[in-house]
Design an enzyme around this catalytic site. Structure first.
Site, short mmCIF file in Angstrom:
data_model
loop_
_atom_site.label_atom_id
_atom_site.label_comp_id
_atom_site.label_asym_id
_atom_site.label_seq_id
_atom_site.Cartn_x
_atom_site.Cartn_y
_atom_site.Cartn_z
N ARG A 142 1.00 -1.05 -0.09
CA ARG A 142 0.22 0.33 0.28
C ARG A 142 0.87 1.33 0.38
O ARG A 142 0.41 2.19 -0.88
CB ARG A 142 -0.94 -0.04 1.43
CG ARG A 142 -1.90 -0.62 0.79
CD ARG A 142 -3.08 -0.87 1.96
NE ARG A 142 -3.30 0.41 2.46
CZ ARG A 142 -4.83 1.14 3.52
NH1 ARG A 142 -4.52 -0.17 4.35
NH2 ARG A 142 -5.47 1.76 3.06
N CYS A 173 -1.03 5.82 9.24
CA CYS A 173 -1.24 4.54 8.73
C CYS A 173 -2.68 5.16 7.99
O CYS A 173 -2.50 5.71 6.95
CB CYS A 173 -1.21 3.65 10.35
SG CYS A 173 -3.35 4.08 11.12
#
Length: 284
Positions: A180, A239
């Site tokens: 990601r 995050c």
């Protein structure tokens, strides 16, 4: 104060003269809704069996505000959060221990919020419920209300501009999976990639492979040193939505390294198409 506690230590303290308030924060990041399946039900898991005396706390409704441009899990309204903690029996002068099913993300979010809101004594059960070998209870008994009143500022917090600046002036860690970070895949947010200048530091590397307990303090310290954390360098973490990032802040605390959390994280950052996005394995 050590921000984590072992199951043995928790059993001893719970049987002592000053038992901690126990919060069950079982939560899982799931894409089940997109697949048409029912999402994880933390309350049902709690009702099926929990550490005796624990009170269930819902991450989505009590440890986060409504999703929107501020991210999927923005900080909750302080009054809402304070009321939820008092309902759970949290008081300013009583220690708190939080746990989840074992991944550690939900418990870390509760730990971070309580510490940020000014509670002086909060620890996470290392390994979560999976580490507990004592009896479980299905009783859901009323809890005497606590007196905790949030006073934000106990831990450092970043906004989007602050995170962007820290990525250049200090060390900004991206706690998401490496794919990601690189932008190879993005299953949730509008665009893949990372904040320019951020360093990839997956939360999953805070624990041994296949385990739920944290790496030893010395190994965590060595890990973050390799990533660039130094005594004179400010550290921040983000995050996807401020949950697994809290786990990274907790791991840094275990290692003795203070760190700020960008609570809006990538879900907030990527919601604004004017913000720059870097891709690939390098910070850029």
């Amino acid at each position: 104060m050590n921000p984590i506690i072992t199951a043995t230590e928790l059993a001893d303290e719970s049987a002592g003269r000053r038992p901690p308030v126990l919060l069950d924060v079982r939560w899982q990041l799931t894409l089940a809704k997109a697949a048409g399946a029912a999402p994880f039900d933390g309350r049902a898991a709690y009702e099926a069996g929990h550490i005796p005396g624990a009170v269930y706390v819902d991450l989505d409704s009590e440890l986060a505000g409504p999703p929107g441009r501020g991210g999927r899990h923005p900080l909750p309204d302080t009054e809402t959060f304070g009321a939820a903690m008092r309902r759970a029996g949290v008081s300013g002068g009583v220690p708190v221990v939080v746990y989840d099913g074992g991944q550690g993300w939900g418990a870390a979010r509760a730990w971070w919020l309580l510490r940020w809101a000014g509670h002086p004594d909060v620890r996470v059960l290392d390994g979560g419920l999976a580490a507990w070998d004592g009896p479980l209870s299905t009783d859901v008994t009323p809890t005497a209300p606590g007196d905790f009143t949030p006073v934000p500022g106990g831990l450092p917090l970043l906004d989007a501009d602050g995170a962007a600046a820290l990525a250049r002036s200090g060390l900004l860690l991206d706690a998401r999976a490496a794919e990601r970070y690189r932008g190879d895949v993005e299953p949730i947010d509008p665009v893949g990639g990372h904040i320019p200048g951020a360093v990839s530091a997956p939360t999953t590397d805070n624990v041994p492979e296949g385990a739920t307990t944290f790496l030893p303090r010395e190994e965590l310290a060595a890990r973050f040193k390799r990533l660039g954390a130094e005594d004179a360098r400010e550290v921040g973490v983000y995050c996807g939505s401020g949950v697994s990032g809290a786990h990274e802040v907790l791991a840094l605390a275990i290692a003795g390294i203070p760190a700020a959390l960008y609570a809006g994280s990538w879900s907030e950052w990527s919601s604004d198409p004017t913000r720059p996005v870097a891709t690939g394995p390098e910070p850029q």
